[in-house]
Design a protein around this motif. Structure first.
Motif, mmCIF file in Angstrom:
data_model
loop_
_atom_site.group_PDB
_atom_site.id
_atom_site.type_symbol
_atom_site.label_atom_id
_atom_site.label_comp_id
_atom_site.label_asym_id
_atom_site.label_seq_id
_atom_site.Cartn_x
_atom_site.Cartn_y
_atom_site.Cartn_z
ATOM 1 N N LEU A 5 41.808 62.293 51.800
ATOM 2 C CA LEU A 5 42.858 61.643 51.018
ATOM 3 C C LEU A 5 43.280 60.290 51.574
ATOM 4 C CD1 LEU A 5 45.115 64.673 50.065
ATOM 5 C CD2 LEU A 5 43.456 63.472 48.646
ATOM 6 N N HIS A 6 43.175 60.108 52.865
ATOM 7 C CA HIS A 6 43.599 58.838 53.455
ATOM 8 C C HIS A 6 42.489 57.792 53.468
ATOM 9 C CE1 HIS A 6 41.567 60.790 56.794
ATOM 10 N NE2 HIS A 6 41.425 59.605 57.328
ATOM 11 N N LYS A 7 41.297 58.141 53.001
ATOM 12 C CA LYS A 7 40.154 57.231 53.035
ATOM 13 C C LYS A 7 39.950 56.562 51.682
ATOM 14 C CE LYS A 7 37.534 59.982 56.350
ATOM 15 N NZ LYS A 7 36.257 60.682 56.562
ATOM 16 N N SER A 8 39.299 55.414 51.718
ATOM 17 C CA SER A 8 38.907 54.773 50.462
ATOM 18 C C SER A 8 37.693 55.507 49.901
ATOM 19 C CB SER A 8 38.557 53.308 50.690
ATOM 20 O OG SER A 8 37.344 53.205 51.410
ATOM 21 N N ALA A 10 34.799 54.336 49.204
ATOM 22 C CA ALA A 10 33.585 53.928 49.923
ATOM 23 C C ALA A 10 33.473 54.661 51.258
ATOM 24 C CB ALA A 10 33.585 52.422 50.145
ATOM 25 N N GLU A 11 34.576 54.851 51.956
ATOM 26 C CA GLU A 11 34.552 55.573 53.230
ATOM 27 C C GLU A 11 34.180 57.040 53.023
ATOM 28 O OE1 GLU A 11 37.837 53.408 56.056
ATOM 29 O OE2 GLU A 11 38.563 54.640 54.402
ATOM 30 N N VAL A 12 34.711 57.629 51.960
ATOM 31 C CA VAL A 12 34.389 59.028 51.669
ATOM 32 C C VAL A 12 32.909 59.171 51.367
ATOM 33 C CG1 VAL A 12 34.767 60.934 50.046
ATOM 34 C CG2 VAL A 12 36.702 59.614 50.893
ATOM 35 N N ARG A 13 32.364 58.306 50.514
ATOM 36 C CA ARG A 13 30.931 58.376 50.184
ATOM 37 C C ARG A 13 30.080 58.203 51.427
ATOM 38 N NH1 ARG A 13 28.719 54.825 45.501
ATOM 39 N NH2 ARG A 13 26.853 55.920 46.116
ATOM 40 N N ALA A 14 30.476 57.292 52.323
ATOM 41 C CA ALA A 14 29.682 57.033 53.524
ATOM 42 C C ALA A 14 29.736 58.203 54.501
ATOM 43 C CB ALA A 14 30.165 55.755 54.195
ATOM 44 N N SER A 15 30.846 58.941 54.514
ATOM 45 C CA SER A 15 30.994 60.009 55.501
ATOM 46 C C SER A 15 30.524 61.375 55.011
ATOM 47 C CB SER A 15 32.460 60.114 55.941
ATOM 48 O OG SER A 15 33.276 60.543 54.864
ATOM 49 N N MET A 16 30.289 61.529 53.713
ATOM 50 C CA MET A 16 29.850 62.827 53.181
ATOM 51 C C MET A 16 28.393 63.082 53.494
ATOM 52 S SD MET A 16 31.224 63.545 49.397
ATOM 53 C CE MET A 16 32.940 63.628 49.007
ATOM 54 N N ASP A 17 28.093 64.312 53.895
ATOM 55 C CA ASP A 17 26.689 64.672 54.007
ATOM 56 C C ASP A 17 26.237 65.237 52.662
ATOM 57 O OD1 ASP A 17 27.825 67.179 53.917
ATOM 58 O OD2 ASP A 17 27.124 67.808 55.895
ATOM 59 N N SER A 18 24.960 65.456 52.508
ATOM 60 C CA SER A 18 24.434 65.881 51.206
ATOM 61 C C SER A 18 24.983 67.238 50.784
ATOM 62 C CB SER A 18 22.908 65.914 51.234
ATOM 63 O OG SER A 18 22.454 66.821 52.213
ATOM 64 N N HIS A 19 25.189 68.143 51.727
ATOM 65 C CA HIS A 19 25.717 69.467 51.378
ATOM 66 C C HIS A 19 27.125 69.356 50.788
ATOM 67 C CE1 HIS A 19 26.452 73.742 51.512
ATOM 68 N NE2 HIS A 19 27.564 73.505 52.163
ATOM 69 N N GLU A 20 27.974 68.567 51.417
ATOM 70 C CA GLU A 20 29.333 68.393 50.918
ATOM 71 C C GLU A 20 29.324 67.710 49.548
ATOM 72 O OE1 GLU A 20 33.669 66.640 52.282
ATOM 73 O OE2 GLU A 20 31.919 66.173 53.502
ATOM 74 N N LEU A 21 28.465 66.728 49.379
ATOM 75 C CA LEU A 21 28.361 66.037 48.100
ATOM 76 C C LEU A 21 27.956 67.004 46.987
ATOM 77 C CD1 LEU A 21 28.460 63.327 46.633
ATOM 78 C CD2 LEU A 21 26.067 63.027 47.213
ATOM 79 N N PHE A 22 26.970 67.865 47.248
ATOM 80 C CA PHE A 22 26.554 68.842 46.247
ATOM 81 C C PHE A 22 27.655 69.849 45.957
ATOM 82 C CE2 PHE A 22 22.100 67.649 47.335
ATOM 83 C CZ PHE A 22 21.738 67.273 46.053
ATOM 84 N N CYS A 23 28.410 70.259 46.972
ATOM 85 C CA CYS A 23 29.523 71.196 46.750
ATOM 86 C C CYS A 23 30.581 70.583 45.835
ATOM 87 C CB CYS A 23 30.152 71.609 48.079
ATOM 88 S SG CYS A 23 29.114 72.702 49.062
ATOM 89 N N TRP A 24 30.970 69.343 46.115
ATOM 90 C CA TRP A 24 31.957 68.667 45.276
ATOM 91 C C TRP A 24 31.421 68.477 43.865
ATOM 92 C CZ3 TRP A 24 36.882 68.412 45.798
ATOM 93 C CH2 TRP A 24 37.445 68.431 47.059
ATOM 94 N N SER A 25 30.161 68.117 43.755
ATOM 95 C CA SER A 25 29.557 67.930 42.444
ATOM 96 C C SER A 25 29.603 69.224 41.645
ATOM 97 C CB SER A 25 28.113 67.456 42.609
ATOM 98 O OG SER A 25 27.476 67.417 41.372
#
Length: 51
Positions: A5-8, A10-25
């Protein structure tokens, strides 16, 4: 989620790994019930899908 929540965006996209990205998706855009068939993409379509 609270950690992002405190990140922009762009920062969130840069820090997410593929597993987390797929979970959110999956949570934000759940698959349709009638769309159980696997999607087969050619190489160019798959590259385009990753954006």
């Amino acid at each position: 989620m609270a950690g992002h929540l405190h990140k922009s965006a762009a920062e969130v996209r840069a820090s997410m790994d593929s597993h987390e990205l797929f979970c959110w998706s999956y949570l934000l855009f759940p698959p349709e019930a009638d769309d159980d068939a696997p999607v087969v993409l050619d190489v160019d379509d798959e590259i385009a899908a990753w954006g």
